[in-house]
Write a protein that holds these residues in place. Sequence first.
Motif, PDB file in Angstrom:
ATOM      1  N   PHE A  29      11.770  -2.911   7.141  1.00 59.59           N
ATOM      2  CA  PHE A  29      10.406  -2.912   6.627  1.00 59.59           C
ATOM      3  C   PHE A  29      10.329  -3.874   5.448  1.00 59.59           C
ATOM      4  O   PHE A  29      11.305  -4.052   4.715  1.00 59.59           O
ATOM      5  CB  PHE A  29       9.997  -1.511   6.171  1.00 59.59           C
ATOM      6  N   VAL A  30       9.169  -4.494   5.271  1.00 64.15           N
ATOM      7  CA  VAL A  30       8.953  -5.392   4.131  1.00 64.15           C
ATOM      8  C   VAL A  30       7.724  -4.914   3.380  1.00 64.15           C
ATOM      9  O   VAL A  30       6.630  -4.820   3.954  1.00 64.15           O
ATOM     10  CB  VAL A  30       8.750  -6.853   4.575  1.00 64.15           C
ATOM     11  N   VAL A  56      12.785  -5.036  13.713  1.00 66.66           N
ATOM     12  CA  VAL A  56      11.767  -5.311  12.706  1.00 66.66           C
ATOM     13  C   VAL A  56      10.568  -4.409  12.965  1.00 66.66           C
ATOM     14  O   VAL A  56       9.894  -4.522  13.989  1.00 66.66           O
ATOM     15  CB  VAL A  56      11.335  -6.794  12.726  1.00 66.66           C
ATOM     16  N   ALA A  57      10.306  -3.504  12.058  1.00 66.93           N
ATOM     17  CA  ALA A  57       9.217  -2.550  12.262  1.00 66.93           C
ATOM     18  C   ALA A  57       7.888  -3.069  11.740  1.00 66.93           C
ATOM     19  O   ALA A  57       6.844  -2.626  12.162  1.00 66.93           O
ATOM     20  CB  ALA A  57       9.554  -1.221  11.587  1.00 66.93           C
ATOM     21  N   GLY A  58       7.932  -4.007  10.791  1.00 67.80           N
ATOM     22  CA  GLY A  58       6.679  -4.572  10.322  1.00 67.80           C
ATOM     23  C   GLY A  58       6.512  -4.494   8.820  1.00 67.80           C
ATOM     24  O   GLY A  58       7.383  -4.032   8.097  1.00 67.80           O
ATOM     25  N   GLY A  59       5.369  -4.980   8.372  1.00 61.27           N
ATOM     26  CA  GLY A  59       5.100  -5.077   6.947  1.00 61.27           C
ATOM     27  C   GLY A  59       4.259  -3.927   6.430  1.00 61.27           C
ATOM     28  O   GLY A  59       3.497  -3.299   7.175  1.00 61.27           O
ATOM     29  N   ILE A  60       4.396  -3.660   5.148  1.00 60.35           N
ATOM     30  CA  ILE A  60       3.599  -2.645   4.449  1.00 60.35           C
ATOM     31  C   ILE A  60       2.967  -3.335   3.250  1.00 60.35           C
ATOM     32  O   ILE A  60       3.663  -4.036   2.499  1.00 60.35           O
ATOM     33  CB  ILE A  60       4.463  -1.464   3.972  1.00 60.35           C
ATOM     34  N   THR A  61       1.687  -3.148   3.060  1.00 55.56           N
ATOM     35  CA  THR A  61       0.980  -3.810   1.965  1.00 55.56           C
ATOM     36  C   THR A  61       0.301  -2.783   1.076  1.00 55.56           C
ATOM     37  O   THR A  61      -0.318  -1.826   1.569  1.00 55.56           O
ATOM     38  CB  THR A  61      -0.082  -4.785   2.511  1.00 55.56           C
ATOM     39  N   GLN A  79       3.784   7.057   4.371  1.00 55.87           N
ATOM     40  CA  GLN A  79       3.096   7.218   5.654  1.00 55.87           C
ATOM     41  C   GLN A  79       3.422   6.077   6.612  1.00 55.87           C
ATOM     42  O   GLN A  79       3.641   6.289   7.812  1.00 55.87           O
ATOM     43  CB  GLN A  79       1.586   7.303   5.426  1.00 55.87           C
ATOM     44  N   GLU A  80       3.489   4.852   6.066  1.00 52.84           N
ATOM     45  CA  GLU A  80       3.796   3.697   6.907  1.00 52.84           C
ATOM     46  C   GLU A  80       5.247   3.728   7.383  1.00 52.84           C
ATOM     47  O   GLU A  80       5.551   3.340   8.515  1.00 52.84           O
ATOM     48  CB  GLU A  80       3.514   2.401   6.141  1.00 52.84           C
ATOM     49  N   LEU A  81       6.152   4.184   6.527  1.00 50.85           N
ATOM     50  CA  LEU A  81       7.544   4.333   6.948  1.00 50.85           C
ATOM     51  C   LEU A  81       7.656   5.373   8.058  1.00 50.85           C
ATOM     52  O   LEU A  81       8.357   5.176   9.061  1.00 50.85           O
ATOM     53  CB  LEU A  81       8.416   4.745   5.759  1.00 50.85           C
ATOM     54  N   GLN A  82       6.938   6.476   7.882  1.00 51.77           N
ATOM     55  CA  GLN A  82       6.961   7.535   8.899  1.00 51.77           C
ATOM     56  C   GLN A  82       6.366   7.036  10.203  1.00 51.77           C
ATOM     57  O   GLN A  82       6.927   7.248  11.284  1.00 51.77           O
ATOM     58  CB  GLN A  82       6.188   8.751   8.378  1.00 51.77           C
TER      59      GLN A  82
END
Length: 359
Positions: A29-30, A56-61, A79-82
Amino acid sequence: MNPQKVIISEDISQSLPAALNDVKYDRLFVLCDETTRRLCLPVINDMVNLLPSGEVAGGITIGASDTNKTLESVSHVWQELQRGGATRHSLMINLGGGMVTDLGGFAASTFKRGLHFINIPTTLLAMVDASVGGKTGINFGGLKNEVGVFSNADSVILDTTFLRTLDQENILSGYAEMLKHGLISDEAHWAELMNYPIETIATKESIEAIDISRLLAKSVAIKQRIVLEDPTEQGLRKALNLGHTAGHAFESFAMRRQPVLHGYAVAWGLIVELYLSSVKTGFPAERLRQTVSFIREHYGTLSFTCKDYAELLELMHHDKKNLGTDINFTLLGGIGDIRINQTATEEEIKEALDFYREG
């Protein structure tokens, strides 16, 4: 805490893949804020997406600025990690300034009792301060860094390429912490910082020409040496709090009105605490004059009146470094002569605030 590797990078296209290959992870995660997603993520995006190891699971902003260093932002990251299926074997890259590395480190350290994380600080402040040393956390109840844990990143990658994205104010914010490191180290380094052409760092053409990397490495080394000796702030690490008891009060005071950058508040806090040092621990008057003059020239002043003293004192009483009802300071007997666990009466602090205002 696990040991932390600090990499002074000359080429992030080599440093980041090497750091990632040192960690066994299942998903990546980034975390960025809205600004670093636009300005800094493109620098590493291809490296992250092309790496063969892991998924690669994706980005978090999250929102930009310290006003978003909140429980709500941490909850969003959790929440985004979950949602992305993060496990205890996942890895998060925190790409941003001190707000992102502090909050991201806290989110990673608490989700499923701890994910791996790598810090890539993108501001001078984060490079010399927030991303190194294992402190993570968020603001809470109107107070700076009220909730957090000690937790080291697996690695920290410092690359001055990102300084090209900064304006003069953000360069100055980081330089205040470097000046603090000079004050707690030795006369030669303090003098070097006092005479450095700081106004040239923020010009994009000068980043490569001016040897900021050397000073950055020296500043990080000072902090690392202290943190290694005292990782959980039982003694020597309190040296790094110079300027921060008053500085955090100034920052929280401003947060309720018009937020200011952390380094500016620390610079202003140095004025107050060097004055207290001159009165209580014999800090030389000439060094006080020179340092205060430098700060006033580059950082201006925070506007407040004597009517605000009660609020500032209340904020200082909330500082985490306090013991009982006493307000705790780190002071100096001279440059490099550190005096931790110093206290001052409210009258002495008001006198220092007078000095700040009347300067």
